[in-house]
Design a protein around this motif. Sequence first.
Motif, mmCIF file in Angstrom:
data_model
loop_
_atom_site.group_PDB
_atom_site.id
_atom_site.type_symbol
_atom_site.label_atom_id
_atom_site.label_comp_id
_atom_site.label_asym_id
_atom_site.label_seq_id
_atom_site.Cartn_x
_atom_site.Cartn_y
_atom_site.Cartn_z
ATOM 1 N N ILE A 96 47.836 26.106 49.156
ATOM 2 C CA ILE A 96 46.701 26.180 48.242
ATOM 3 C C ILE A 96 45.606 27.022 48.880
ATOM 4 N N GLY A 97 45.134 28.022 48.128
ATOM 5 C CA GLY A 97 44.140 28.951 48.650
ATOM 6 C C GLY A 97 42.725 28.441 48.486
ATOM 7 N N LEU A 98 41.752 29.336 48.714
ATOM 8 C CA LEU A 98 40.338 29.011 48.578
ATOM 9 C C LEU A 98 39.996 28.725 47.121
ATOM 10 N N MET A 99 39.020 27.845 46.917
ATOM 11 C CA MET A 99 38.629 27.494 45.563
ATOM 12 C C MET A 99 37.748 28.557 44.923
ATOM 13 N N ASN A 100 37.030 29.341 45.728
ATOM 14 C CA ASN A 100 36.153 30.389 45.219
ATOM 15 C C ASN A 100 36.619 31.740 45.752
ATOM 16 N N GLU A 101 36.745 32.702 44.848
ATOM 17 C CA GLU A 101 37.202 34.026 45.255
ATOM 18 C C GLU A 101 36.428 35.107 44.509
ATOM 19 N N PHE A 102 36.234 36.227 45.190
ATOM 20 C CA PHE A 102 35.695 37.426 44.545
ATOM 21 C C PHE A 102 36.639 38.578 44.839
ATOM 22 N N SER A 103 37.002 39.316 43.808
ATOM 23 C CA SER A 103 37.941 40.414 44.023
ATOM 24 C C SER A 103 37.539 41.625 43.195
ATOM 25 N N PRO A 104 37.324 42.767 43.856
ATOM 26 C CA PRO A 104 37.160 44.019 43.110
ATOM 27 C C PRO A 104 38.521 44.504 42.631
ATOM 28 N N GLU A 105 38.545 45.183 41.503
ATOM 29 C CA GLU A 105 39.814 45.632 40.939
ATOM 30 C C GLU A 105 39.695 47.053 40.419
ATOM 31 N N ILE A 106 40.813 47.745 40.434
ATOM 32 C CA ILE A 106 40.932 49.041 39.776
ATOM 33 C C ILE A 106 41.700 48.828 38.477
ATOM 34 N N ILE A 107 41.133 49.291 37.379
ATOM 35 C CA ILE A 107 41.760 49.108 36.069
ATOM 36 C C ILE A 107 42.597 50.328 35.730
ATOM 37 N N MET A 108 43.863 50.112 35.464
ATOM 38 C CA MET A 108 44.747 51.147 34.943
ATOM 39 C C MET A 108 45.607 50.497 33.870
ATOM 40 N N ASN A 109 45.461 50.953 32.634
ATOM 41 C CA ASN A 109 46.258 50.370 31.565
ATOM 42 C C ASN A 109 46.452 51.373 30.445
ATOM 43 N N ASN A 110 47.206 50.936 29.428
ATOM 44 C CA ASN A 110 47.489 51.785 28.267
ATOM 45 C C ASN A 110 46.994 51.150 26.981
#
Length: 686
Positions: free
Chosen positions: A302-316
């Motif tokens: 089980i990981g951390l309860m709070n997370e922040f993640s930047p993301e790169i968006i690539m979609n169609n």
Amino acid sequence: MIERCRHALLQAQTMQHVLLILVFVILCTSLSLAQEQGAKYELTKIEFHGNNTFSSPALKDLINSQETPMWVWKFLHSFTSLGKGPEYFDSTLIYSDTRSLNEYYIANGFFSVKTTYSYEVDSAKKQVVLTYNINEGHFSRIRQISLYGLRGLKDELQHEVEGLLPSDTTKRFSQSTLMASINSIITVLENNGFMTARYDSTLVIQDTVSNVANVMIYFDGGKEYSISKLLIKKDGPGAEKVEEDLLEQIVGIKEKELYSLEKIRLSQVRLFRTGLFNTVILAPVIKDTVGKTVPLALTGNIGLMNEFSPEIIMNNQQNSFNLGLAGVITRKNFLGGARKLTLSGSFGVSDIVRANPKNLVKTFSLQDTTVYGFYEGSARVEQPYVFGKPIFGTLEGYVKSNKDKSLNVRSIGGKISFEFELPRYTFINFLTAYYNFEVVDQTFPKNGKHPTLSQSISILGADMKAYKANDVIFPTKGFNLGLLIEEANLFNNVLSKLIGHDYNGLLFYKSTISSAFYIPATTRNNLRAYAVKLKVGYIQSYAGNEIDIPSVKKFTVGGSNSVRGWKARELAPSEDLVLSAIDSTVSIVGGTFLLEGGLEYRHKFTPEIGAVVFTDFGNTWLGYKIFRPDQVAVASGFGLRYYSAFAPFRVDFAVKSYDPNNRKNFFKKAFFKELFEFQIGIGEAF
């Protein structure tokens, strides 16, 4: 006496000469054969005669001998890793080829098949043509199938198992069909307590006189097991913040419940979707079985309860390749119950391949007509159990803006959805019901003015899918079907009547049926396949003015996942209408009837590199009554693929084979201005 000796001596000398001549002939023949083998002969053609049931391409995939490729592929292979080198005739492969052909025919009911061969050698061109002559004989049917090793099944389960066997005795014996039934039987047994059920062997008794076969299938059914208890072993930084009672509820498998492999799979998916775990495994502990019971073990990090993640968006999305950035804040086990709170913000550029690089940053405004983009902010709560049932619920609020060539849309709304768990063996294995309410502002760029129309709309919808393809990334067999149904403003109408008012607004429904079929192009491996797509959509208003249907709900065609010879959403009817709500003439883009399809041939050169040849067709109309076949646009082209571990990346090059809006002679059109388009995408087009 002397005369006899002389005669014997002459006979001995004669025999010696004969032996010397034989040795010389054998030596010359050996040297000639050695020279023939040393000079490699390309296998230019493989022919099959007498194969009335199976096509020659299908039989070529079964044998080891292969035809030499076309000169283009040999040329590419000479200086790159692409293409294919020449194939040479090897007589030592003929035995294995004939055996493979015979085994294939026998596996398909031709028990008396006989295969012979011949070949022609062109010494001048150093080429060989290899021919296999097949005498198929008569095929056999299945007369009777008997099952052994499955004693003690309950009547209902016994009936279900027997119902999975081939029942049509007029069809040809097929080993693959028989194995499919056997695998289905094992699946049913594993989902009804028989954890250790195994297939043992098959005995086929052939009657070549009557051309029938009696089949005896042997199983090792084992015992019927139930779950004794759930063992939980959790570690990781968040292990102490997640209670075991909660994990037991999410698993949802009770003590004394019959063992079911499908239920275990669904439970593991449910555990993973909570976002609590970095890794999680749910499996029976077979070594700890006691009598007819087996414990179930949950092992997870089980990981951390709070997370922040930047993301790169690539979609169609919207049939265009979009690129952007996002930031996501996640709170796991929010207010208990394994709920997950997600706050996200994103922005990006739509149809990035056609954006003006100089204006990407400095002129993202309503007046700019070269850069189209989006931004979005949302708050979403997800939980694995709703109403005490394993229904995955989502509650979301959002603010969105999307800027397009003909329309700028800003919306504020909320959505609640319920995703129902369905087992893989049901025909429909994905079902989501939802309610969506939003206020939409549509701004129409025109002559420097930007009239805006505001509308509120509520949608009741259901999304049903049947995923039956054999692979997610590169399907080569099976099909996928989808049905989307939406009803607009029905809730508003009902609510108005409940409070004693008449609803005079817009009412309409929208339905879309999509299908994709995958056909293997070879039986040798999963590197070649045909793919076929057909999609039909229809919007019908039954109260209010159809003109008021928001453009974002209408159909458009064109783009990287659609008819690839046109830009994103370029194929769509438009109407110049005066909207009294804003006292302005605007161009409404989008149709109420959609027809779209495509055909692809997909070929992998390596597990990572591939190419496709495709033809797309489609268009949209303002109602099905004005549909005309000569208005269906057609595009053709080819594409390159890179298959990563999580999705294919693709580039497609297409030309407008038939443009219903520009019927000038194809060869008189400017190639890059009037014919050519290229698209970038993620995932296969369908």
